[in-house]
Design an enzyme around this catalytic site. Structure first.
Site, PDB file in Angstrom:
ATOM      1  N   GLU A 499       0.911  -1.209  -0.051  1.00  0.00           N
ATOM      2  CA  GLU A 499      -0.036  -0.094  -0.045  1.00  0.00           C
ATOM      3  C   GLU A 499       0.763   1.250  -0.078  1.00  0.00           C
ATOM      4  O   GLU A 499       0.677   2.227   0.715  1.00  0.00           O
ATOM      5  CB  GLU A 499      -1.116   0.001   1.126  1.00  0.00           C
ATOM      6  N   GLU A 580      -4.242  -9.001   0.391  1.00  0.00           N
ATOM      7  CA  GLU A 580      -4.601  -8.713   1.875  1.00  0.00           C
ATOM      8  C   GLU A 580      -6.125  -8.692   1.758  1.00  0.00           C
ATOM      9  O   GLU A 580      -6.664  -7.911   0.781  1.00  0.00           O
ATOM     10  CB  GLU A 580      -4.140  -7.300   2.189  1.00  0.00           C
TER      11      GLU A 580
HETATM   12  C1  GAL Z   1      -4.246  -2.259   5.573  1.00  0.00           C
HETATM   13  C2  GAL Z   1      -2.820  -2.341   5.550  1.00  0.00           C
HETATM   14  C3  GAL Z   1      -2.408  -3.199   6.869  1.00  0.00           C
HETATM   15  C4  GAL Z   1      -3.228  -2.996   7.868  1.00  0.00           C
HETATM   16  C5  GAL Z   1      -4.705  -3.133   7.403  1.00  0.00           C
HETATM   17  C6  GAL Z   1      -5.498  -2.799   8.900  1.00  0.00           C
HETATM   18  O1  GAL Z   1      -4.808  -1.475   4.507  1.00  0.00           O
HETATM   19  O2  GAL Z   1      -2.126  -2.722   4.520  1.00  0.00           O
HETATM   20  O3  GAL Z   1      -1.090  -3.009   7.039  1.00  0.00           O
HETATM   21  O4  GAL Z   1      -3.061  -1.561   8.573  1.00  0.00           O
HETATM   22  O5  GAL Z   1      -5.072  -2.245   6.455  1.00  0.00           O
HETATM   23  O6  GAL Z   1      -7.109  -2.968   8.128  1.00  0.00           O
END
Ligand code: GAL
Length: 887
Positions: A499, A580
């Site tokens: 990200e 993710e």
């Molecule tokens: C994502 C990020 C992670 C964590 C997560 C929490 O966007 O890549 O590191 O922060 O959100 O929801």
């Protein structure tokens, strides 16, 4: 290792189920570290790994001239909240940059002339009296023992006192043989948080800023026979991270003594270009480093054996021998020696349950003048891997759906063992290099690993994060990371960013290209970046070998608008996965009413699964962040777009810091398993999908609601069956079939009355699995169970305490205060309960139960043997004891 690599334009194959391991550190310290160990490591994704000592990593072993000695014991330590020495990275930088010279392709960095900074600082001097400093052993995390609510430390960083300057000092003895024989003396640090700078006998040797990476410094020029004084400074700024980073030398430290002509750091690389069940070709590169001032002729010989995974030693006879090679190595240079050999009927490495994670060990011996001068061990696996745009990941030709999640060795074994029980087969080291041992375990258990290095590039996420040094350090950090990890069969891809804010612009394309080129000059495995904001027309998407999408594939929040199709269309030959997914949130054992009627809701106040006052989120497992989705919604998207190769769920375990949605808490709500290692209901939802052939059923919520008699109290069931019938106090509440795109059975109109719930599930018409829940009585006693009853060395035993009623059933909302005591040769190093709001320090022997459960982690004293008795007591309840055997 990697065999076929599918480049852009080739269609290869694979799929997965994985979990994000929030790539962070998990510190361990002497005492309290362990805690983290267990808690966060275990706990999380974020922890990337702290450990305790033990298992030397590839290329270890004190044989034929090579010695690798643990330097973990006997340090003195002091932490300073304001700078005690006027040093800083900017004053040290020019002397530290050359430490990266082995990992940069351009011109080497020159050490300035003159006296280096710090050579006159008293802490670096042999004469300094450090007897008033704390005596500690490594791994050590100065912050983990607390207290919480440290001044200036954000909720995101976990509120523990990780900031400040830490100095570590210890004596280190070298023999006159070491010096007279001209041996090379190296210091290997697996991870120090952060901006480490090292002095030997008052001379600045070098350093390494990135706290998650492993590094080597050459002590030889400053070493002398007899006692040497090693002094290490680390420096942690506030606002340097989005999660708890740990503080100090939180991983293992080694002294390596070798002949001046030796196998270099990360000096072997084994690849397997062709693999079948009949035979495999092994290619080997051995990099020999000659630190003599004269040239040296060496014979290089390598034999391959099967690896005994428990002892990490060879098992049985030699299975292959590389042809012996002789090389003349000029003074002061490194030379690569190549070889190739065939292994007949290889035992392949692959993820369970369909495949077995078999491993091999290559033992390389360097000889000169007829005598062995160095021996080096490399653990590796033989497998083929392909990445197919339609089928996903193929290991040894078999499709594997990625089911990923996110680590002390024992602590991470516990973590990873639980993830495997859930059906997880992949791990993402979000967002930083893990401890070396993490990958050893992943190899042994058969996890596939998305090995990730950065959370930011040139643009910051927090004021003092890696963006400050990205320009100078991204290349050497990336090269050393890949060289360290590339012999691991578990590593299936490299992620060079998460990200990053550059992703959607021009810099997204240029920086990803620069990092990809570096990565591919070290290893052919595919390179990806986890993208939450880039679209299919963004420059970065063209560069990446695997399209990694964070959240946007399943649609953010309540939206189901998916970007899978646009990426698939734009890149029909590239594999796509959810790098993710989810970011669902919940608090174990907490249920909030009413319950959302759809399959997903954004967490909010009481009507949306939240309790902002108590800072808990409902465990009906329907609630997620505004950018996330419930597991159910993610599964529906995966079934809609079957070409997607799988997912890495945010997150396998709760972790310290990032307590979304309640910033005043201490730990995250994202875990499928809580901070103490207790399963949330969500565990069973993943298990029902990821282990669809494992008969299981799980009812929620608990059924002890004296205040809800007569009120609607929805009952949900997670099962790998396709049909289910619920009985409430013996009476059927209806039989249901799982409809397409639904992943739970739900009876939303049940009126609560005390008694029992029983669900009977079916698969293909035959009875499959049952589960029951009954109303529980008053708390009467404590129950204790240890996961390991024999502990030795730095092993840990994780002891669960349950508050139970007269029938031995756990009282679901019990919060009794429990006091632990111990007799015999062991120590309670940490307690916890998984409550994200509990600010009790980890080493505390008094801990409230949270929703019926509490945890104590016990470690045996070094070298001790005998009986350890751990007791738990609580007012008004019968106490409990458990006996462990040390040694
Ligand atoms: C994502 C990020 C992670 C964590 C997560 C929490 O966007 O890549 O590191 O922060 O959100 O929801």
């Amino acid at each position: 290792m990697v065999m076929e690599y599918s480049k852009e334009g080739h269609a290869n194959q694979v799929t997965m189920n994985a979990i994000s391991s929030a790539g962070t550190i998990t510190p361990i310290s002497t005492t309290c570290t362990l805690i983290l160990l267990s808690l966060s490591l275990l706990a999380s994704p974020r922890p990337a790994g702290a450990f305790s000592i033990r298992s030397p990593h590839a290329g270890a072993a004190a044989v034929a001239g090579r010695e690798r000695i643990s330097l973990n014991a006997g340090w003195r330590f002091s932490r300073f909240t304001s700078n005690p020495d006027s040093l800083s990275y900017s004053t040290l930088k020019q002397w530290i940059l050359p430490s990266a010279n082995d990992f940069i392709s351009g011109s080497k960095r020159q050490r300035p002339s003159g006296t280096p900074p710090g050579n006159n600082v008293n802490y670096t001097q042999t004469s300094f009296d450090d007897s008033a400093w704390e005596a500690i052993n490594l791994p050590h995390d100065w912050a983990i023992k607390g207290p919480f609510n440290a001044p200036g430390v954000s909720g995101g960083m976990g509120r523990l006192p990780s900031n400040g300057v830490g100095w570590y000092r210890r004596k280190m003895a070298l023999t006159s043989d070491d010096i007279d024989a001209g041996r090379s003396i190296f210091l290997d640090i697996d991870g120090a948080m952060s901006y480490a700078a090292v002095w030997l006998n008052g001379n600045l040797v070098g350093g390494w800023p990135y706290g998650y990476n492993s590094f080597r410094l050459d002590l030889t020029p400053y070493a002398k026979a007899g006692d040497n004084m090693l002094a290490i400074r680390v420096d942690n700024a506030l606002d340097s991270s989005r999660w708890y980073p740990g503080a100090g030398i939180y991983r293992n430290v080694w002294l390596v003594k070798v002949d001046a002509t030796h196998v270099g750091q990360y000096g072997t690389y084994i690849t397997t270009p062709t693999v079948s069940s009949q035979s495999a070709t092994l290619n080997l590169v051995v990099e020999v480093e000659n630190k003599r001032t004269t040239s040296q002729s060496v014979d290089v010989a390598t034999e391959v054996y099967e690896l005994d995974p428990t002892t990490r030693k060879p098992r049985g006879a030699v299975v292959a021998t590389f042809p012996k090679a002789t090389a003349d190595i000029a003074a002061g240079v490194k030379k690569a020696v190549n070889g190739s050999v065939t292994v007949k009927t290889p035992l392949l490495w692959g993820p369970p349950p369909a495949q077995k994670p078999n491993l091999y060990i290559a033992i390389t011996t360097l000889s000169a003048n007829g005598g062995a001068i160095d021996t080096y061990e490399t653990v590796f696996g033989i497998r083929s891997i392909a990445y197919d745009a339609d089928k996903g990941v193929l290991i040894n030709g078999q499709e594997v759906y990625v089911q990923g999640a996110a680590f002390n060795v024992r602590a991470s074994e516990r973590q990873l063992g639980m993830l495997q029980e859930m059906g997880s087969n992949a791990l993402r080291t979000s967002h930083n290099p893990p401890a070396p041992e993490f990958l050893d375990i992943a190899d042994r258990l058969g996890f596939m690993v998305l090995d990730e290095i950065f959370d930011c590039w040139n643009n910051q996420k927090t004021t003092n994060d890696f963006h400050l040094i990205f320009a100078d350090w991204s290349e050497p950090d990336l090269r050393s990371f890949i060289r360290r990890d590339r012999n691991h069969p578990s590593v299936i891809a490299w992620s060079v960013g998460n990200e990053v804010s550059e992703q959607s612009g021009v810099a997204g394309g240029t920086t990803s290209q620069m990092l990809k080129d570096i990565a591919h000059s070290e290893d052919p495995r595919p390179v990806t970046v986890a993208m939450n904001n880039a679209g299919s027309s963004s420059a970065i998407a063209k560069v990446l070998d695997i399209i990694g999408l964070n959240y946007q594939g399943e649609g953010r929040g309540t939206s189901t608008s998916s970007t899978f199709p646009s990426f698939h269309q734009a890149f029909p030959n590239k594999m796509i996965w959810s790098s993710e997914s989810s970011s669902a949130v919940s608090t174990r054992g907490t249920y909030i009413f009413p319950v959302a009627s759809g399959n997903n809701a954004v967490v909010g106040g009481a009507s949306a699964g939240g309790n902002p006052t108590a800072m808990y989120v409902s465990a009906y497992e329907l609630y997620a962040t505004s950018w996330g989705s419930s597991p159910d919604k993610v599964f529906a998207a995966q079934d809609t777009y079957p070409y997607v190769a799988g997912e890495f769920v945010w997150t396998g375990w709760d972790y310290i810091g990032e307590p979304t949605p309640y910033d005043s808490a201490r730990s995250s709500y994202f875990g499928i398993i809580d901070l103490a290692g207790f399963k949330k209901d969500r565990f069973y939802l993943y298990q029902s999908r990821w282990r669809s052939e494992f008969p299981m059923a799980h009812i929620l919520p608990h059924w002890t609601w004296p205040e809800r008699v007569g009120q609607v109290t929805p009952v949900h069931v997670f099962s790998s069956g396709d049909e289910a019938e619920l009985f409430v106090n013996g009476k059927s509440a209806g039989r249901q079939k799982k409809a397409q795109y639904t992943y739970r059975f739900r009876w939303d109109n049940i009126t609560y009355a005390p008694g029992d719930l029983r669900v009977v599930t079916y698969k293909n018409g035959a009875q499959w699995a049952v589960d029951t829940k009954r109303t529980v009585g008053d708390a009467k006693a404590l129950n204790m169970a240890a996961d390991h009853s024999t502990i030795s060395g730095d092993d840990l035993s994780f002891i669960t305490v349950a508050v139970v009623d007269n029938n031995g059933d756990t009282v679901p909302r019990a919060n009794n205060t429990i006091t632990f005591s111990i007799s015999g040769p062991g120590k309670v190093v940490s307690t916890d309960n998984g409550d994200p709001t509990d600010m009790t320090v980890f080493p505390s022997l008094t801990r409230k139960a949270f929703n019926g459960l509490a945890l104590a982690i016990v470690r045996a004293n070094a070298g001790a043997s005998g009986k350890i008795t751990v007791s738990a007591a609580a007012n008004g309840l019968a106490g409990a004891q458990v006996t462990l055997q040390a040694g």
